[in-house]
Design a protein around this motif. Structure first.
Motif, PDB file in Angstrom:
ATOM      1  N   UNK A  91       9.843  -2.043  -0.603  1.00 43.60           N
ATOM      2  CA  UNK A  91      10.202  -2.581   0.517  1.00 43.60           C
ATOM      3  C   UNK A  91       9.340  -3.819   0.915  1.00 43.60           C
ATOM      4  N   UNK A  92       9.046  -4.733  -0.524  1.00 39.19           N
ATOM      5  CA  UNK A  92       8.544  -6.365   0.314  1.00 39.19           C
ATOM      6  C   UNK A  92       8.650  -7.147   1.583  1.00 39.19           C
ATOM      7  N   UNK A 126       4.341   7.082   1.603  1.00 41.38           N
ATOM      8  CA  UNK A 126       4.252   6.759   2.693  1.00 41.38           C
ATOM      9  C   UNK A 126       4.175   4.947   1.981  1.00 41.38           C
ATOM     10  N   UNK A 127       4.554   3.291   2.492  1.00 42.10           N
ATOM     11  CA  UNK A 127       4.604   3.269   2.124  1.00 42.10           C
ATOM     12  C   UNK A 127       3.508   1.941   3.264  1.00 42.10           C
ATOM     13  N   UNK A 128       3.208   0.977   2.894  1.00 41.93           N
ATOM     14  CA  UNK A 128       2.902  -0.646   4.065  1.00 41.93           C
ATOM     15  C   UNK A 128       2.970  -1.047   3.805  1.00 41.93           C
ATOM     16  N   UNK A 129       3.346  -2.457   3.939  1.00 39.17           N
ATOM     17  CA  UNK A 129       3.354  -3.778   4.092  1.00 39.17           C
ATOM     18  C   UNK A 129       1.983  -4.785   4.469  1.00 39.17           C
ATOM     19  N   UNK A 155       0.981  -1.208  -0.027  1.00 45.93           N
ATOM     20  CA  UNK A 155       0.372  -0.278   0.530  1.00 45.93           C
ATOM     21  C   UNK A 155       0.954   1.300   0.072  1.00 45.93           C
ATOM     22  N   UNK A 156       0.650   1.967  -1.000  1.00 40.56           N
ATOM     23  CA  UNK A 156       1.601   3.036  -1.194  1.00 40.56           C
ATOM     24  C   UNK A 156       0.738   4.077  -1.795  1.00 40.56           C
ATOM     25  N   UNK A 157       1.647   5.523  -0.940  1.00 36.40           N
ATOM     26  CA  UNK A 157       0.670   6.847  -1.691  1.00 36.40           C
ATOM     27  C   UNK A 157       1.237   8.183  -1.478  1.00 36.40           C
ATOM     28  N   UNK A 158       0.633   9.091  -1.888  1.00 38.62           N
ATOM     29  CA  UNK A 158       1.564  10.587  -0.959  1.00 38.62           C
ATOM     30  C   UNK A 158       0.053  11.650  -0.743  1.00 38.62           C
ATOM     31  N   UNK A 159       1.096  11.985   0.799  1.00 42.40           N
ATOM     32  CA  UNK A 159       0.083  13.450   1.341  1.00 42.40           C
ATOM     33  C   UNK A 159       0.534  14.308   0.245  1.00 42.40           C
ATOM     34  N   UNK A 160      -0.346  15.843  -0.126  1.00 42.07           N
ATOM     35  CA  UNK A 160      -0.229  16.750  -0.487  1.00 42.07           C
ATOM     36  C   UNK A 160      -0.944  17.709  -0.078  1.00 42.07           C
ATOM     37  N   UNK A 161      -0.942  18.597  -0.079  1.00 45.38           N
ATOM     38  CA  UNK A 161      -1.847  19.840   0.391  1.00 45.38           C
ATOM     39  C   UNK A 161      -2.690  20.144  -0.680  1.00 45.38           C
ATOM     40  N   UNK A 162      -3.262  20.881  -0.616  1.00 43.18           N
ATOM     41  CA  UNK A 162      -4.754  21.419  -1.734  1.00 43.18           C
ATOM     42  C   UNK A 162      -4.415  21.412  -2.573  1.00 43.18           C
TER      43      UNK A 162
END
Ligand code: MBD
Ligand code: FE
Length: 282
Positions: free
Chosen positions: A276-277, A188-191, A136-143
């Motif tokens: 990051x597996x 951020x990334x999660x396994x 699960x991976x993503x990016x947090x951005x402002x508006x």
């Protein structure tokens, strides 16, 4: 045969006394709400000719609901959480704060205090060895799309049986619950493992009422998020994994088109490694 009593002085006087209008002290807001609430309950009884038997059935139902700890599960089933979201969306719109990833409901299964790590977390405890691995991976951005470093991404989801740690005592503490602090690029990334959808306890009070409404108590597979950073609006949201039978038939009405995502199968091991597996547990 409908008996009209609501507008009588006797009932209006009763309502005022019930809400403590004739007494000093207490809390004005609570008095106002209780007065209105009991007015509306009396009105329902009058309009629908609710019998004393029906009324006491409802009272005992509420007792059992509380005993089962299901009040906060029935609420989304009755559309309460979604309704409150509709109001928050409208408030945001009025304040010019719309845009970005849409909110959706929190649900009753969040637990605060999950382990926190930087940029990456392994969320599952490794106990379900045959579960399908999820990255699960993503990016947090402002508006404006500018990456936000040091935002906290608080993620939680169910296991392959649709059960959440803490509420399911058979799971380890904080299994499938993590806080991940975004890196300098807001990423951020999660396994973890692919979750299954949730179903209300089949013998519980919520499902009992849903049965009387001819409804099921299922949610599609989903992943919950809180996104927060000082100075920014807190975001409560979820993503739904596309292709679930309940994606557009969620008993909690939380699905939004923008939040339905495809899971892409990664066949290439090097690509999985890059996400990051094989990173150690955090
Ligand atoms: C859940 O997992 C959930 O997210 C909601 C909203 C209600 C019940 C169970
Ligand atoms: Fe959930």
């Amino acid at each position: 045969m409908t008996v009209k009593t609501m507008q009588t002085a006797e009932v209006q006087d009763l309502l005022e006394k019930v809400a403590g209008f004739n007494k000093e002290g207490g809390n004005e807001r609570v008095k106002t709400i209780v007065h209105r609430l009991m007015h509306d309950v009396f009105q329902i009884i009058e309009d629908l000719d609710v019998t004393p038997d029906e009324f006491w059935q409802a009272v005992y139902y509420v007792n059992e609901l509380g005993q089962n700890g299901e009040a906060a599960l029935l609420a989304p089933g009755l559309g309460m959480d979604k309704y409150l979201d509709i109001r928050l969306d409208a408030e945001d719109e009025q304040a010019g704060l719309s845009g970005g990833t849409p909110r959706t409901i929190e649900g009753p299964l969040y637990v605060a205090g999950a382990p926190q790590s930087e940029a990456f977390a392994r969320m599952d405890d490794g106990s379900d060895e045959t579960a399908e691995i999820m990255i699960l991976t993503g990016q947090v951005t402002d508006e404006n799309g500018q990456p936000l470093a040091n935002a906290v991404v608080d993620v939680w989801h169910a296991d392959r049986k649709g059960a959440y740690s803490y509420f399911d005592q058979s799971q380890s503490e904080y299994n499938l619950r993590r806080r991940i602090v975004t890196d300098e690029n807001g990423r951020y990334t999660a396994r973890s493992i692919i979750p299954s959808g949730y179903g209300c306890p089949p013998e519980g009070s919520t499902q009992q009422l849903l049965n009387l409404l001819g409804r099921h108590g299922n949610r599609p597979a989903h992943i919950h998020f809180f996104i927060s950073k000082p100075g920014f609006k807190h975001l409560t949201t979820q993503i739904n994994l596309a292709g679930d039978a309940y994606t557009y038939d969620d008993f909690a009405f939380a699905t939004r088109d923008e939040l339905v995502v495809d899971a892409n199968r990664i066949e290439d091991h090097a690509e999985a490694e890059a996400y990051g597996l094989n990173k150690p547990f955090t």
